[in-house]
Design a protein around this motif. Structure first.
Motif, mmCIF file in Angstrom:
data_model
loop_
_atom_site.group_PDB
_atom_site.id
_atom_site.type_symbol
_atom_site.label_atom_id
_atom_site.label_comp_id
_atom_site.label_asym_id
_atom_site.label_seq_id
_atom_site.Cartn_x
_atom_site.Cartn_y
_atom_site.Cartn_z
ATOM 1 N N PRO A 60 -51.238 -16.198 18.669
ATOM 2 C CA PRO A 60 -51.431 -15.215 17.601
ATOM 3 C C PRO A 60 -51.841 -15.821 16.273
ATOM 4 O O PRO A 60 -52.409 -15.123 15.428
ATOM 5 C CB PRO A 60 -50.049 -14.539 17.496
ATOM 6 C CG PRO A 60 -49.099 -15.577 17.991
ATOM 7 C CD PRO A 60 -49.825 -16.261 19.111
ATOM 8 N N ASN A 61 -51.563 -17.114 16.078
ATOM 9 C CA ASN A 61 -51.925 -17.749 14.808
ATOM 10 C C ASN A 61 -53.377 -18.211 14.743
ATOM 11 O O ASN A 61 -53.868 -18.554 13.665
ATOM 12 C CB ASN A 61 -51.025 -18.956 14.544
ATOM 13 C CG ASN A 61 -49.587 -18.555 14.296
ATOM 14 O OD1 ASN A 61 -49.307 -17.479 13.765
ATOM 15 N ND2 ASN A 61 -48.654 -19.415 14.696
ATOM 16 N N LEU A 62 -54.058 -18.230 15.879
ATOM 17 C CA LEU A 62 -55.431 -18.753 15.906
ATOM 18 C C LEU A 62 -56.401 -17.909 15.091
ATOM 19 O O LEU A 62 -57.434 -18.396 14.634
ATOM 20 C CB LEU A 62 -55.913 -18.876 17.350
ATOM 21 C CG LEU A 62 -55.127 -19.886 18.197
ATOM 22 C CD1 LEU A 62 -55.610 -19.862 19.645
ATOM 23 C CD2 LEU A 62 -55.247 -21.289 17.616
ATOM 24 N N VAL A 63 -56.069 -16.670 14.882
ATOM 25 C CA VAL A 63 -56.926 -15.790 14.085
ATOM 26 C C VAL A 63 -57.079 -16.312 12.664
ATOM 27 O O VAL A 63 -58.092 -16.057 12.003
ATOM 28 C CB VAL A 63 -56.355 -14.350 14.064
ATOM 29 C CG1 VAL A 63 -55.016 -14.291 13.352
ATOM 30 C CG2 VAL A 63 -57.356 -13.394 13.430
ATOM 31 N N TYR A 64 -56.107 -17.055 12.193
ATOM 32 C CA TYR A 64 -56.144 -17.568 10.826
ATOM 33 C C TYR A 64 -57.110 -18.734 10.645
ATOM 34 O O TYR A 64 -57.297 -19.213 9.519
ATOM 35 C CB TYR A 64 -54.739 -17.960 10.382
ATOM 36 C CG TYR A 64 -53.798 -16.772 10.364
ATOM 37 C CD1 TYR A 64 -53.877 -15.818 9.352
ATOM 38 C CD2 TYR A 64 -52.875 -16.583 11.390
ATOM 39 C CE1 TYR A 64 -53.050 -14.707 9.353
ATOM 40 C CE2 TYR A 64 -52.032 -15.476 11.401
ATOM 41 C CZ TYR A 64 -52.124 -14.537 10.384
ATOM 42 O OH TYR A 64 -51.304 -13.432 10.395
ATOM 43 N N TYR A 65 -57.724 -19.208 11.749
ATOM 44 C CA TYR A 65 -58.734 -20.266 11.660
ATOM 45 C C TYR A 65 -60.139 -19.709 11.781
ATOM 46 O O TYR A 65 -61.111 -20.460 11.862
ATOM 47 C CB TYR A 65 -58.518 -21.305 12.772
ATOM 48 C CG TYR A 65 -57.164 -21.969 12.734
ATOM 49 C CD1 TYR A 65 -56.902 -22.998 11.833
ATOM 50 C CD2 TYR A 65 -56.158 -21.564 13.601
ATOM 51 C CE1 TYR A 65 -55.661 -23.614 11.803
ATOM 52 C CE2 TYR A 65 -54.914 -22.171 13.572
ATOM 53 C CZ TYR A 65 -54.664 -23.191 12.668
ATOM 54 O OH TYR A 65 -53.433 -23.784 12.634
ATOM 55 N N THR A 66 -60.267 -18.389 11.799
ATOM 56 C CA THR A 66 -61.575 -17.748 11.925
ATOM 57 C C THR A 66 -62.533 -18.277 10.860
ATOM 58 O O THR A 66 -62.198 -18.295 9.668
ATOM 59 C CB THR A 66 -61.455 -16.225 11.780
ATOM 60 O OG1 THR A 66 -60.607 -15.721 12.824
ATOM 61 C CG2 THR A 66 -62.823 -15.551 11.883
ATOM 62 N N GLY A 67 -63.708 -18.730 11.301
ATOM 63 C CA GLY A 67 -64.701 -19.246 10.375
ATOM 64 C C GLY A 67 -64.588 -20.730 10.114
ATOM 65 O O GLY A 67 -65.508 -21.343 9.576
ATOM 66 N N ASP A 68 -63.459 -21.320 10.481
ATOM 67 C CA ASP A 68 -63.267 -22.761 10.281
ATOM 68 C C ASP A 68 -63.609 -23.491 11.580
ATOM 69 O O ASP A 68 -62.729 -23.873 12.351
ATOM 70 C CB ASP A 68 -61.815 -23.037 9.883
ATOM 71 C CG ASP A 68 -61.628 -24.451 9.346
ATOM 72 O OD1 ASP A 68 -62.589 -25.252 9.429
ATOM 73 O OD2 ASP A 68 -60.525 -24.759 8.857
ATOM 74 N N THR A 69 -64.891 -23.684 11.844
ATOM 75 C CA THR A 69 -65.345 -24.246 13.121
ATOM 76 C C THR A 69 -65.158 -25.750 13.234
ATOM 77 O O THR A 69 -65.373 -26.330 14.297
ATOM 78 C CB THR A 69 -66.832 -23.917 13.355
ATOM 79 O OG1 THR A 69 -67.601 -24.419 12.252
ATOM 80 C CG2 THR A 69 -67.039 -22.414 13.476
ATOM 81 N N ARG A 117 -56.313 -19.289 24.977
ATOM 82 C CA ARG A 117 -57.743 -19.600 25.007
ATOM 83 C C ARG A 117 -58.575 -18.393 24.588
ATOM 84 O O ARG A 117 -59.580 -18.515 23.882
ATOM 85 C CB ARG A 117 -58.157 -20.096 26.391
ATOM 86 C CG ARG A 117 -57.665 -21.496 26.696
ATOM 87 C CD ARG A 117 -58.337 -22.090 27.911
ATOM 88 N NE ARG A 117 -57.935 -23.478 28.085
ATOM 89 C CZ ARG A 117 -58.428 -24.502 27.395
ATOM 90 N NH1 ARG A 117 -59.348 -24.275 26.467
ATOM 91 N NH2 ARG A 117 -58.006 -25.735 27.606
ATOM 92 N N ALA A 118 -58.173 -17.224 25.040
ATOM 93 C CA ALA A 118 -58.883 -16.003 24.663
ATOM 94 C C ALA A 118 -58.783 -15.783 23.156
ATOM 95 O O ALA A 118 -59.753 -15.375 22.506
ATOM 96 C CB ALA A 118 -58.305 -14.808 25.411
ATOM 97 N N ALA A 119 -57.619 -16.079 22.595
ATOM 98 C CA ALA A 119 -57.425 -15.929 21.154
ATOM 99 C C ALA A 119 -58.296 -16.922 20.390
ATOM 100 O O ALA A 119 -58.833 -16.602 19.320
ATOM 101 C CB ALA A 119 -55.954 -16.146 20.798
ATOM 102 N N ALA A 120 -58.445 -18.133 20.928
ATOM 103 C CA ALA A 120 -59.280 -19.148 20.286
ATOM 104 C C ALA A 120 -60.744 -18.723 20.280
ATOM 105 O O ALA A 120 -61.449 -18.878 19.271
ATOM 106 C CB ALA A 120 -59.130 -20.486 21.007
#
Length: 310
Positions: free
Chosen positions: A148-157, A175-178
């Motif tokens: 659930p925390n992976l959403v907070y890395y959105t845009g940080d490739t 993995r799906a969240a990533a």
């Protein structure tokens, strides 16, 4: 040095604040190696929710099989004791295998039934993860669960996430969240293990993230020592945890009564731990900690959240 901060005023109406105070390893992340020649137990477990809104704890602990090509691992830690020579031994000892159906069911529940909780806690998590953006390139998340925390890395490739959890069934959801967050496939690794024994070398990550993890680890002190060990000097530990209510309150009375049942049904989750005190006493150079009450957490209140610097 501990700084006590009041919670922000920009909080959803439901949250009342009181001021206080990461499997495939065929691809690689260049500079963090894992242990060689390891096999992964096929069964682990994750604690189920005791009841609706009773324990939203949805992540907990560390690591699975990996090849030497993936992240650096020497494993010279406090967890590497005379009676446990590698992290798989510690996984078996700290988190005995559970039936596959249980693992799968628990992962499904966590992926499906914690959305309202995550929506409410997002205001606090957003503040914490903002401190990592553009600064942390290698991040370890203990007890990554369904991600659930992976959403907070959105845009940080550019960020590389190493997620550990004792429940292998969590991997497909993580993995799906990533993917949903836009992380390159090669930038996310999931390994099965416990937080008390992290298969990463000393000073190998810029940050460690742990949300709703310290409530259920077998050994909080050992876990925090591992967090400090793998962090680079000046590295950050981001945390969100539920803790015991104040003494003398009805909530604390209920937590004490229900704690044994909670530990049995929720994979060792404790309702009465004083995790804020544990973090503050762990030897970090600086700790910033705040407290919040979440309407979607019910008996699992209050929550602490903050950042500790090595």
């Amino acid at each position: 040095m501990i700084h006590l901060h009041p919670s922000p005023s920009s909080v959803p109406p439901a949250a009342h604040l009181n001021s206080i105070c990461y499997s495939d390893v065929n691809s690689s992340l260049p500079s963090v190696p894992l242990l060689n020649n390891v096999s992964t137990p096929t069964k682990t477990h994750k604690r189920p929710l005791l009841a609706a809104k009773f324990c939203s704890c949805g992540r907990r602990h560390f690591i699975e099989s990996a090849a030497a090509a993936v992240l650096p691992i020497l494993y010279p830690s406090a967890a590497s004791s005379s009676d446990s020579n590698n992290y798989l031994d510690m996984l078996k000892r700290m988190h005995p295998p559970r039936p596959d159906w249980y693992e799968e069911f628990y992962a499904l529940v966590l992926n499906s039934c914690t959305k309202s909780y995550e929506a409410e806690v997002a205001v606090y998590k957003s503040q914490l993860f903002a401190s990592l953006r553009g600064k942390a390139k290698k991040v370890l998340e203990i007890g990554i669960g369904t991600g659930p925390n992976l959403v907070y890395y959105t845009g940080d490739t550019d960020v590389q996430i190493f997620g550990v959890d004792p429940n292998k069934k969590m991997e497909k959801y993580a993995r799906a969240a990533a993917v949903a967050a836009g992380l390159p496939v090669e930038n996310f690794k999931f390994v099965q293990a416990v937080a008390e024994a992290v298969p990463l070398s000393d000073c190998s990550v810029d940050a460690v993230v742990g949300t709703l993890v310290l409530c259920s680890v077998k050994d909080v002190e050992m876990t925090l020592k591992e967090v400090k060990r793998v962090l680079k000097p000046g590295g950050l530990f981001l945390f969100v945890e539920h803790v015991a209510a104040k003494d003398g309150t009805i909530l604390k009375f209920l937590q004490r009564i229900l704690d044994p049942l909670q530990q049995t049904l929720a994979d060792g989750c404790h309702l009465t731990r004083e995790t804020g005190k544990d973090i503050s006493a762990a030897g970090f150079s600086n700790v910033e900690l705040s407290m919040a009450f979440l309407s979607n957490a019910s008996l699992v209140n209050p929550h602490i959240y903050g950042v500790a610097r090595k």
